[in-house]
Design an enzyme around this catalytic site. Structure first.
Site, PDB file in Angstrom:
ATOM      1  N   LYS A  26       0.818  -1.220   0.000  1.00 42.47           N
ATOM      2  CA  LYS A  26       0.000   0.000   0.000  1.00 42.47           C
ATOM      3  C   LYS A  26       0.851   1.270   0.000  1.00 42.47           C
ATOM      4  O   LYS A  26       0.353   2.350  -0.282  1.00 42.47           O
ATOM      5  CB  LYS A  26      -1.008   0.001   1.164  1.00 42.47           C
ATOM      6  CG  LYS A  26      -0.391   0.140   2.531  1.00 42.47           C
ATOM      7  CD  LYS A  26      -1.497   0.251   3.592  1.00 42.47           C
ATOM      8  CE  LYS A  26      -0.895   0.488   4.958  1.00 42.47           C
ATOM      9  NZ  LYS A  26      -1.922   0.635   5.998  1.00 42.47           N
ATOM     10  N   ASP A  27       2.166   1.148   0.291  1.00 40.25           N
ATOM     11  CA  ASP A  27       3.054   2.315   0.255  1.00 40.25           C
ATOM     12  C   ASP A  27       3.599   2.607  -1.143  1.00 40.25           C
ATOM     13  O   ASP A  27       4.187   3.654  -1.378  1.00 40.25           O
ATOM     14  CB  ASP A  27       4.263   2.115   1.190  1.00 40.25           C
ATOM     15  CG  ASP A  27       3.854   2.069   2.658  1.00 40.25           C
ATOM     16  OD1 ASP A  27       2.781   2.606   2.998  1.00 40.25           O
ATOM     17  OD2 ASP A  27       4.604   1.482   3.463  1.00 40.25           O
ATOM     18  N   ARG A  87       0.104  10.285  14.184  1.00 38.70           N
ATOM     19  CA  ARG A  87       1.180   9.612  13.461  1.00 38.70           C
ATOM     20  C   ARG A  87       1.921   8.710  14.425  1.00 38.70           C
ATOM     21  O   ARG A  87       1.630   8.682  15.600  1.00 38.70           O
ATOM     22  CB  ARG A  87       2.160  10.647  12.892  1.00 38.70           C
ATOM     23  CG  ARG A  87       1.753  11.206  11.550  1.00 38.70           C
ATOM     24  CD  ARG A  87       2.978  11.599  10.742  1.00 38.70           C
ATOM     25  NE  ARG A  87       3.719  10.415  10.304  1.00 38.70           N
ATOM     26  CZ  ARG A  87       4.844  10.469   9.606  1.00 38.70           C
ATOM     27  NH1 ARG A  87       5.359  11.646   9.293  1.00 38.70           N
ATOM     28  NH2 ARG A  87       5.462   9.374   9.228  1.00 38.70           N
ATOM     29  N   CYS A 140      -9.436  12.703  -9.054  1.00 42.45           N
ATOM     30  CA  CYS A 140      -9.944  13.321  -7.828  1.00 42.45           C
ATOM     31  C   CYS A 140      -8.885  13.214  -6.752  1.00 42.45           C
ATOM     32  O   CYS A 140      -8.017  12.347  -6.813  1.00 42.45           O
ATOM     33  CB  CYS A 140     -11.256  12.665  -7.370  1.00 42.45           C
ATOM     34  SG  CYS A 140     -11.076  11.152  -6.427  1.00 42.45           S
ATOM     35  N   ASN A 143       4.498   4.975  15.181  1.00 39.96           N
ATOM     36  CA  ASN A 143       4.467   3.525  15.002  1.00 39.96           C
ATOM     37  C   ASN A 143       3.363   2.907  15.865  1.00 39.96           C
ATOM     38  O   ASN A 143       2.642   3.610  16.573  1.00 39.96           O
ATOM     39  CB  ASN A 143       5.842   2.919  15.317  1.00 39.96           C
ATOM     40  CG  ASN A 143       6.258   3.182  16.756  1.00 39.96           C
ATOM     41  OD1 ASN A 143       5.413   3.390  17.637  1.00 39.96           O
ATOM     42  ND2 ASN A 143       7.545   3.173  17.020  1.00 39.96           N
ATOM     43  N   ARG A 171       0.875   4.673  18.717  1.00 41.94           N
ATOM     44  CA  ARG A 171      -0.567   4.802  18.493  1.00 41.94           C
ATOM     45  C   ARG A 171      -1.376   4.114  19.591  1.00 41.94           C
ATOM     46  O   ARG A 171      -2.311   4.684  20.123  1.00 41.94           O
ATOM     47  CB  ARG A 171      -0.920   4.242  17.112  1.00 41.94           C
ATOM     48  CG  ARG A 171      -0.362   5.118  16.005  1.00 41.94           C
ATOM     49  CD  ARG A 171      -0.615   4.562  14.621  1.00 41.94           C
ATOM     50  NE  ARG A 171       0.124   5.346  13.640  1.00 41.94           N
ATOM     51  CZ  ARG A 171      -0.348   5.715  12.464  1.00 41.94           C
ATOM     52  NH1 ARG A 171      -1.560   5.369  12.101  1.00 41.94           N
ATOM     53  NH2 ARG A 171       0.382   6.430  11.643  1.00 41.94           N
ATOM     54  N   ARG A 210      -8.441   8.231   4.425  1.00 40.75           N
ATOM     55  CA  ARG A 210      -9.321   7.163   3.941  1.00 40.75           C
ATOM     56  C   ARG A 210     -10.124   6.566   5.090  1.00 40.75           C
ATOM     57  O   ARG A 210     -11.339   6.350   4.979  1.00 40.75           O
ATOM     58  CB  ARG A 210      -8.462   6.053   3.287  1.00 40.75           C
ATOM     59  CG  ARG A 210      -9.239   4.773   2.970  1.00 40.75           C
ATOM     60  CD  ARG A 210      -8.296   3.629   2.596  1.00 40.75           C
ATOM     61  NE  ARG A 210      -7.376   3.254   3.678  1.00 40.75           N
ATOM     62  CZ  ARG A 210      -7.685   2.471   4.701  1.00 40.75           C
ATOM     63  NH1 ARG A 210      -8.899   1.973   4.830  1.00 40.75           N
ATOM     64  NH2 ARG A 210      -6.781   2.191   5.619  1.00 40.75           N
ATOM     65  N   ARG A 211      -9.452   6.301   6.213  1.00 38.55           N
ATOM     66  CA  ARG A 211     -10.162   5.740   7.363  1.00 38.55           C
ATOM     67  C   ARG A 211     -11.123   6.773   7.945  1.00 38.55           C
ATOM     68  O   ARG A 211     -12.249   6.451   8.310  1.00 38.55           O
ATOM     69  CB  ARG A 211      -9.164   5.279   8.429  1.00 38.55           C
ATOM     70  CG  ARG A 211      -8.401   4.016   8.015  1.00 38.55           C
ATOM     71  CD  ARG A 211      -7.273   3.680   8.984  1.00 38.55           C
ATOM     72  NE  ARG A 211      -6.656   2.385   8.678  1.00 38.55           N
ATOM     73  CZ  ARG A 211      -5.395   2.088   8.908  1.00 38.55           C
ATOM     74  NH1 ARG A 211      -4.585   2.998   9.450  1.00 38.55           N
ATOM     75  NH2 ARG A 211      -4.913   0.893   8.607  1.00 38.55           N
ATOM     76  N   THR A 259      -6.458   8.244  13.938  1.00 43.45           N
ATOM     77  CA  THR A 259      -5.936   7.633  12.713  1.00 43.45           C
ATOM     78  C   THR A 259      -5.224   8.693  11.890  1.00 43.45           C
ATOM     79  O   THR A 259      -5.639   9.847  11.877  1.00 43.45           O
ATOM     80  CB  THR A 259      -7.041   6.981  11.844  1.00 43.45           C
ATOM     81  OG1 THR A 259      -6.463   6.621  10.578  1.00 43.45           O
ATOM     82  CG2 THR A 259      -8.202   7.921  11.584  1.00 43.45           C
TER      83      THR A 259
END
Length: 319
Positions: free
Chosen positions: A81-82, A151, A244, A153, A157, A129-130, A125
């Protein structure tokens, strides 16, 4: 191939080291060569800016790719995903191993489930997107939550929840599984509630295109179903990014009849971070047999989403 140790380039985070270690073992098995991890610090690891500000995509990848191109490492492992959606000609995505759980999860205080969070609950988060999907779900289901940008690790979090600063944080199931901390999850978010990031839960193993022996060896670790799924998801992402700037969620899953895989369903969502406007669509068809077929599936769904109003949505850019 010589018997010299292969050098695997990896980020230094605990999660990156864990997933690279797993890949190193698998590569040793198929090549019969030892694999040594080469730790590389990326801009995304040292910058304290929000990912949306530093241009989310690519910040964790560029330094690894530079090391590959300079010949300092033989291959690299990324969280898929990165990866930016465009692939440089000199590098090849040699393998996409079988995907881990693609879902998002929450770690909440008092072992709470997402829908049991109290009114006004603060949910952390770093992902627009979340935020878009959690806020959208809350809005349509009468929940009252506040999404808080964070932000850091996994430890940082989850620390916000343990310290009482936040009621819950959202993380990827795959990451927690890979570092052996899935027992801290208090709720798995159904993909009907939150679609993951394109490619979430999958790894990408990359090497230089001119290293034919290594390309061939790494190909043995490739899972064709995972590759078809993430190719469709990333194609959707690329086409939506062109049209977009709102954050994108996507998941391709395989619909099986008993043991036989019959079809692939691709779902996509884009939305504003406040969750007020979400454009969600899905399409189902035969499992793509080729790379081009998987790309076309993603592009077609993106075109429909843009026509339905996704093109008008603005949002923070992030991966």
């Amino acid at each position: 191939m010589s018997d010299k140790a292969l050098r695997l380039g990896t980020r230094r985070s605990k999660l990156a080291m864990a997933q690279s270690g797993q890949v190193a073992d698998a590569v040793s098995q198929v090549t019969g060569r030892s694999v040594e991890l080469v730790e590389i610090t990326t801009y995304g690891d040292v910058s304290r800016e929000a990912l949306a500000q530093i241009g989310g995509t690519g910040v964790f990848v560029t330094a690894l790719r530079d090391a590959l191109l300079r010949g300092e490492v033989d291959f690299a492992v990324h969280s898929l995903k990165d990866l930016p959606t465009t692939q440089p000609d000199e590098l090849v995505l040699a393998a996409v191993p079988e995907r881990e759980d693609p879902r998002d999860v929450i770690v909440a205080r008092d072992a709470l489930k997402f829908t049991d969070l109290p009114r006004g609950a603060r949910v952390g988060t770093g992902s627009p997107r979340r935020m878009a999907q959690l806020n959208g779900y809350a809005r349509t289901h009468g929940l009252d939550i506040e999404t808080v940008p964070i932000r850091g690790n996994v430890d940082t979090r989850i620390g916000y929840v343990r310290s009482g600063e936040l009621d819950a944080v959202v993380l990827a199931a795959a990451g927690l599984n890979r570092i052996g901390r899935s027992d801290e999850v208090t709720d798995f978010l159904s993909v009907d509630t939150v679609l993951p990031a394109p490619g979430q839960g999958a790894l990408a193993i990359e090497c230089t295109a001119d290293n034919a022996d290594l390309v061939a060896a790494l190909a043995e670790l490739d899972d064709p179903f995972t590759r078809a799924a993430v190719t469709a998801e990333r194609s959707l992402l690329a086409a939506l990014e062109a049209g977009c700037s709102a954050p994108v969620g996507a998941l391709a899953d395989l619909l099986a009849d008993g043991q036989t895989v019959k079809e692939m369903r691709l779902r996509g969502v884009v939305g504003t971070t406040d969750g007020q406007t979400l454009v969600q669509l899905s399409t189902t068809g035969p499992v793509p047999e080729t790379h081009e077929g998987a790309v076309a599936l993603g592009r077609e769904l993106a075109t429909e989403m843009l026509a339905l109003g996704a093109a008008g949505l603005m949002g923070e850019r992030a991966h």
